[in-house]
Design a protein around this motif. Structure first.
Motif, PDB file in Angstrom:
ATOM      1  N   LEU A  26       0.836  -1.207   0.000  1.00 45.43           N
ATOM      2  CA  LEU A  26       0.000   0.000   0.000  1.00 45.43           C
ATOM      3  C   LEU A  26       0.870   1.256   0.000  1.00 45.43           C
ATOM      4  O   LEU A  26       1.804   1.375   0.792  1.00 45.43           O
ATOM      5  CB  LEU A  26      -0.916   0.031   1.218  1.00 45.43           C
ATOM      6  N   ARG A  27       0.535   2.199  -0.866  1.00 46.23           N
ATOM      7  CA  ARG A  27       1.316   3.439  -0.948  1.00 46.23           C
ATOM      8  C   ARG A  27       1.237   4.233   0.348  1.00 46.23           C
ATOM      9  O   ARG A  27       2.116   5.013   0.659  1.00 46.23           O
ATOM     10  CB  ARG A  27       0.798   4.296  -2.128  1.00 46.23           C
ATOM     11  N   ARG A  28       0.166   4.072   1.110  1.00 49.06           N
ATOM     12  CA  ARG A  28      -0.028   4.869   2.324  1.00 49.06           C
ATOM     13  C   ARG A  28       0.783   4.368   3.520  1.00 49.06           C
ATOM     14  O   ARG A  28       0.833   5.041   4.555  1.00 49.06           O
ATOM     15  CB  ARG A  28      -1.515   4.892   2.702  1.00 49.06           C
TER      16      ARG A  28
ATOM     17  N   PRO B 247      -5.972  -1.882  -6.394  1.00 46.19           N
ATOM     18  CA  PRO B 247      -5.698  -1.181  -7.651  1.00 46.19           C
ATOM     19  C   PRO B 247      -4.403  -0.355  -7.587  1.00 46.19           C
ATOM     20  O   PRO B 247      -3.993   0.083  -6.506  1.00 46.19           O
ATOM     21  CB  PRO B 247      -6.910  -0.245  -7.783  1.00 46.19           C
ATOM     22  N   PRO B 248      -3.773  -0.125  -8.762  1.00 47.84           N
ATOM     23  CA  PRO B 248      -2.499   0.602  -8.788  1.00 47.84           C
ATOM     24  C   PRO B 248      -2.583   2.013  -8.190  1.00 47.84           C
ATOM     25  O   PRO B 248      -1.577   2.550  -7.751  1.00 47.84           O
ATOM     26  CB  PRO B 248      -2.162   0.690 -10.284  1.00 47.84           C
ATOM     27  N   ALA B 249      -3.782   2.589  -8.154  1.00 48.57           N
ATOM     28  CA  ALA B 249      -3.887   3.942  -7.596  1.00 48.57           C
ATOM     29  C   ALA B 249      -3.485   3.967  -6.121  1.00 48.57           C
ATOM     30  O   ALA B 249      -2.981   4.972  -5.627  1.00 48.57           O
ATOM     31  CB  ALA B 249      -5.322   4.452  -7.748  1.00 48.57           C
ATOM     32  N   ILE B 250      -3.695   2.855  -5.436  1.00 48.04           N
ATOM     33  CA  ILE B 250      -3.364   2.866  -3.995  1.00 48.04           C
ATOM     34  C   ILE B 250      -2.267   1.863  -3.618  1.00 48.04           C
ATOM     35  O   ILE B 250      -1.773   1.896  -2.494  1.00 48.04           O
ATOM     36  CB  ILE B 250      -4.620   2.584  -3.127  1.00 48.04           C
ATOM     37  N   ALA B 251      -1.923   0.980  -4.573  1.00 54.04           N
ATOM     38  CA  ALA B 251      -0.952  -0.069  -4.208  1.00 54.04           C
ATOM     39  C   ALA B 251       0.095  -0.267  -5.297  1.00 54.04           C
ATOM     40  O   ALA B 251      -0.186  -0.076  -6.479  1.00 54.04           O
ATOM     41  CB  ALA B 251      -1.684  -1.393  -3.979  1.00 54.04           C
ATOM     42  N   PHE B 252       1.295  -0.644  -4.869  1.00 58.80           N
ATOM     43  CA  PHE B 252       2.316  -1.052  -5.841  1.00 58.80           C
ATOM     44  C   PHE B 252       1.906  -2.436  -6.332  1.00 58.80           C
ATOM     45  O   PHE B 252       1.539  -3.297  -5.529  1.00 58.80           O
ATOM     46  CB  PHE B 252       3.685  -1.137  -5.172  1.00 58.80           C
ATOM     47  N   THR B 253       1.980  -2.646  -7.645  1.00 55.50           N
ATOM     48  CA  THR B 253       1.535  -3.938  -8.164  1.00 55.50           C
ATOM     49  C   THR B 253       2.702  -4.741  -8.742  1.00 55.50           C
ATOM     50  O   THR B 253       2.551  -5.916  -9.055  1.00 55.50           O
ATOM     51  CB  THR B 253       0.447  -3.752  -9.245  1.00 55.50           C
ATOM     52  N   ASN B 254       3.853  -4.086  -8.843  1.00 51.43           N
ATOM     53  CA  ASN B 254       5.019  -4.770  -9.390  1.00 51.43           C
ATOM     54  C   ASN B 254       5.796  -5.421  -8.226  1.00 51.43           C
ATOM     55  O   ASN B 254       6.050  -4.781  -7.209  1.00 51.43           O
ATOM     56  CB  ASN B 254       5.859  -3.684 -10.105  1.00 51.43           C
TER      57      ASN B 254
ATOM     58  N   SER C  22       3.785  -1.717  17.861  1.00 51.42           N
ATOM     59  CA  SER C  22       4.401  -2.976  17.457  1.00 51.42           C
ATOM     60  C   SER C  22       3.765  -3.345  16.126  1.00 51.42           C
ATOM     61  O   SER C  22       2.536  -3.301  15.974  1.00 51.42           O
ATOM     62  CB  SER C  22       4.166  -4.052  18.514  1.00 51.42           C
ATOM     63  N   ILE C  23       4.616  -3.652  15.159  1.00 50.40           N
ATOM     64  CA  ILE C  23       4.133  -3.814  13.778  1.00 50.40           C
ATOM     65  C   ILE C  23       4.594  -5.148  13.200  1.00 50.40           C
ATOM     66  O   ILE C  23       5.734  -5.566  13.400  1.00 50.40           O
ATOM     67  CB  ILE C  23       4.658  -2.649  12.902  1.00 50.40           C
ATOM     68  N   ARG C  24       3.662  -5.805  12.485  1.00 51.27           N
ATOM     69  CA  ARG C  24       4.038  -6.937  11.629  1.00 51.27           C
ATOM     70  C   ARG C  24       3.921  -6.415  10.203  1.00 51.27           C
ATOM     71  O   ARG C  24       2.841  -5.989   9.784  1.00 51.27           O
ATOM     72  CB  ARG C  24       3.085  -8.111  11.824  1.00 51.27           C
ATOM     73  N   LEU C  25       5.028  -6.416   9.477  1.00 48.20           N
ATOM     74  CA  LEU C  25       4.965  -5.931   8.098  1.00 48.20           C
ATOM     75  C   LEU C  25       4.834  -7.128   7.160  1.00 48.20           C
ATOM     76  O   LEU C  25       5.604  -8.084   7.247  1.00 48.20           O
ATOM     77  CB  LEU C  25       6.228  -5.130   7.758  1.00 48.20           C
ATOM     78  N   VAL C  26       3.813  -7.084   6.286  1.00 48.75           N
ATOM     79  CA  VAL C  26       3.636  -8.132   5.270  1.00 48.75           C
ATOM     80  C   VAL C  26       3.636  -7.454   3.898  1.00 48.75           C
ATOM     81  O   VAL C  26       3.525  -6.232   3.809  1.00 48.75           O
ATOM     82  CB  VAL C  26       2.308  -8.912   5.463  1.00 48.75           C
ATOM     83  N   LYS C  27       3.742  -8.268   2.844  1.00 48.97           N
ATOM     84  CA  LYS C  27       3.697  -7.657   1.505  1.00 48.97           C
ATOM     85  C   LYS C  27       2.263  -7.247   1.178  1.00 48.97           C
ATOM     86  O   LYS C  27       2.029  -6.218   0.572  1.00 48.97           O
ATOM     87  CB  LYS C  27       4.231  -8.648   0.472  1.00 48.97           C
ATOM     88  N   GLY C  28       1.280  -8.067   1.560  1.00 45.25           N
ATOM     89  CA  GLY C  28      -0.127  -7.756   1.280  1.00 45.25           C
ATOM     90  C   GLY C  28      -0.739  -8.844   0.425  1.00 45.25           C
ATOM     91  O   GLY C  28      -0.147  -9.265  -0.571  1.00 45.25           O
ATOM     92  N   ALA C  29      -1.939  -9.315   0.808  1.00 43.01           N
ATOM     93  CA  ALA C  29      -2.513 -10.511   0.190  1.00 43.01           C
ATOM     94  C   ALA C  29      -3.768 -10.249  -0.642  1.00 43.01           C
ATOM     95  O   ALA C  29      -4.370 -11.185  -1.147  1.00 43.01           O
ATOM     96  CB  ALA C  29      -2.835 -11.526   1.287  1.00 43.01           C
TER      97      ALA C  29
ATOM     98  N   ARG D 285       8.883  -6.251  -7.703  1.00 42.85           N
ATOM     99  CA  ARG D 285      10.143  -5.618  -7.270  1.00 42.85           C
ATOM    100  C   ARG D 285       9.877  -4.361  -6.459  1.00 42.85           C
ATOM    101  O   ARG D 285      10.578  -4.073  -5.498  1.00 42.85           O
ATOM    102  CB  ARG D 285      10.972  -5.237  -8.497  1.00 42.85           C
ATOM    103  N   THR D 286       8.865  -3.606  -6.877  1.00 42.74           N
ATOM    104  CA  THR D 286       8.562  -2.365  -6.142  1.00 42.74           C
ATOM    105  C   THR D 286       8.037  -2.704  -4.741  1.00 42.74           C
ATOM    106  O   THR D 286       8.364  -2.030  -3.768  1.00 42.74           O
ATOM    107  CB  THR D 286       7.511  -1.538  -6.920  1.00 42.74           C
ATOM    108  N   VAL D 287       7.220  -3.759  -4.668  1.00 44.42           N
ATOM    109  CA  VAL D 287       6.703  -4.166  -3.350  1.00 44.42           C
ATOM    110  C   VAL D 287       7.872  -4.598  -2.455  1.00 44.42           C
ATOM    111  O   VAL D 287       7.960  -4.202  -1.288  1.00 44.42           O
ATOM    112  CB  VAL D 287       5.668  -5.314  -3.487  1.00 44.42           C
ATOM    113  N   ASP D 288       8.796  -5.383  -3.017  1.00 42.46           N
ATOM    114  CA  ASP D 288       9.947  -5.834  -2.221  1.00 42.46           C
ATOM    115  C   ASP D 288      10.792  -4.641  -1.762  1.00 42.46           C
ATOM    116  O   ASP D 288      11.261  -4.602  -0.623  1.00 42.46           O
ATOM    117  CB  ASP D 288      10.820  -6.806  -3.032  1.00 42.46           C
ATOM    118  N   ALA D 289      10.986  -3.662  -2.670  1.00 48.35           N
ATOM    119  CA  ALA D 289      11.788  -2.482  -2.306  1.00 48.35           C
ATOM    120  C   ALA D 289      11.086  -1.694  -1.201  1.00 48.35           C
ATOM    121  O   ALA D 289      11.713  -1.212  -0.248  1.00 48.35           O
ATOM    122  CB  ALA D 289      12.016  -1.602  -3.537  1.00 48.35           C
ATOM    123  N   SER D 290       9.755  -1.587  -1.317  1.00 46.33           N
ATOM    124  CA  SER D 290       8.988  -0.891  -0.287  1.00 46.33           C
ATOM    125  C   SER D 290       9.152  -1.634   1.046  1.00 46.33           C
ATOM    126  O   SER D 290       9.388  -1.031   2.095  1.00 46.33           O
ATOM    127  CB  SER D 290       7.510  -0.837  -0.710  1.00 46.33           C
TER     128      SER D 290
END
Ligand code: FDA
Length: 305
Positions: A161-163, A188-195, A177-184, A197-202
């Motif tokens: 998520l871009r936010r 849509p691309p307007a609010i989320a990275f869909t590529n 306390s945070i658990r960070l996941v990639k997202g399941a 590599r970009t998700v991994d970099a984020s």
């Protein structure tokens, strides 16, 4: 394939029918030790012997009846008592829509406060799962209210998520306390990275920044991913800035990369396995298939004699 499987996950007609099929029930066993609380707790023994902690989720989501949500809260309260009576540490992770969020924010918050109090009293922790983007803001608000009075609580955030960078900044004053996941979910691309590599970099950027910025603070940070290369990259980048392996935990799902979970624990990482159980596994299982198309072939093979 991912989009189709995520559409199937949301389909109510299939949700009512597919779980009754024998091959589906056999296939899901790969990710789930069983449907009952006893099945889930029994799965902890070999993990505990290897120094791996456990986290439990009773499957279910989008409950529309407040009575049913109350039943879920009671179930989790019983689970916390069972964990307290067991000889291993265990924590719980819940979905807000399983506790009535679709019907009433206040009722959901009330259940969460009761469970957070119970978890704190019994030496456990309460984690909030993060669902689709329609619930991100409400889940943030639930966590802000909860964390204001309950220390032993955490929230899952999604690197796709871009936010999310702004959400972490917003929570920082609370020592979250945070658990960070990639997202399941299918966003849509307007609010989320869909590529990928970009998700991994984020994911890597958010993790290293959080670990550096919260160094010395009373927070927990969970790397909720099976991507071992990414975990090792984050460990190396954080290590280069003086942050040790004990500053984070690795959280993986039961049945996925099991050998790696044991290897990482033996290598000195803090590892936790999330064990999901219950009969409402359909959408959750479909999301596991969507994460890895090879799982579909595995499921189909289980139809064959
Ligand atoms: P990635 O998809 O890149 O996978 C890395 C490797 O792991 C793959 O190459 C494969 O070997 C293995 N792998 C990953 N998924 C697999 C699968 N299903 N079956 C078999 N092998 C697989 N999401 C969310 O939106 N809200 C939430 O609250 C949570 N909660 C949560 C808790 C925990 C403890 C975990 C581990 C994950 C979640 N997730 C989640 C799911 C998360 O968003 C993500 O969809 C999955 O973890 C898959 O992505 P990876 O980070 O594992 O990487």
């Amino acid at each position: 394939m991912r989009a189709v499987l995520l559409w199937l996950a949301r389909n109510a007609w299939l949700r009512a029918r597919l779980p009754k099929l024998g091959f589906m029930r056999r296939a899901v066993r790969r990710f789930m030790p069983g449907e009952t609380m006893d099945d889930a707790l029994a799965a902890a023994a070999p993990l505990d012997s290897a120094g791996i902690g456990t986290l439990y989720t009773h499957l279910g989501e989008n409950l529309t009846s407040l009575e049913a949500a109350e039943g879920v809260a009671d179930h989790y309260a019983r689970l916390l008592d069972r964990i307290a009576g067991a000889r291993f540490d265990g924590e719980i992770s819940v979905k807000p829509t399983q506790l009535g969020l679709d019907r009433d924010f206040g009722t959901c918050l009330g259940h969460l406060e009761r469970l957070a109090e119970h978890a704190g009293r019994t030496g456990s922790w309460l984690w909030l799962d993060m669902e689709g983007s329609a619930y991100t803001e409400l889940t943030m608000q639930l966590y802000e209210r909860l964390r204001a009075t309950h220390t032993r609580t955490g929230i899952c955030l999604q690197a796709y998520l871009r936010r999310t960078a702004a959400d972490i900044e917003r929570l920082r004053p609370l020592d979250p306390s945070i658990r960070l996941v990639k997202g399941a979910y299918d966003e849509p691309p307007a609010i989320a990275f869909t590529n990928r590599r970009t998700v991994d970099a984020s994911y890597a950027g958010l993790s290293v920044a959080f670990l550096v910025e919260t160094s010395g603070r009373p927070v927990r940070f969970g790397l909720g991913t099976h991507d071992v290369a990414l975990i090792e990259l984050i460990a190396a980048q954080a290590g280069a800035q003086g942050i040790g392996r004990d500053a984070f935990e690795i959280q993986m799902l039961y049945g996925i990369r099991t050998a790696e979970q044991f290897r990482l624990a033996a290598a000195g990482y803090r590892v936790q396995t999330l064990i999901a159980y219950g009969d409402a596994w359909y959408p959750w299982y479909m999301r596991r298939l969507a994460e890895r198309p090879a799982n579909v072939a595995f499921a189909l093979r289980s139809i064959l004699p």
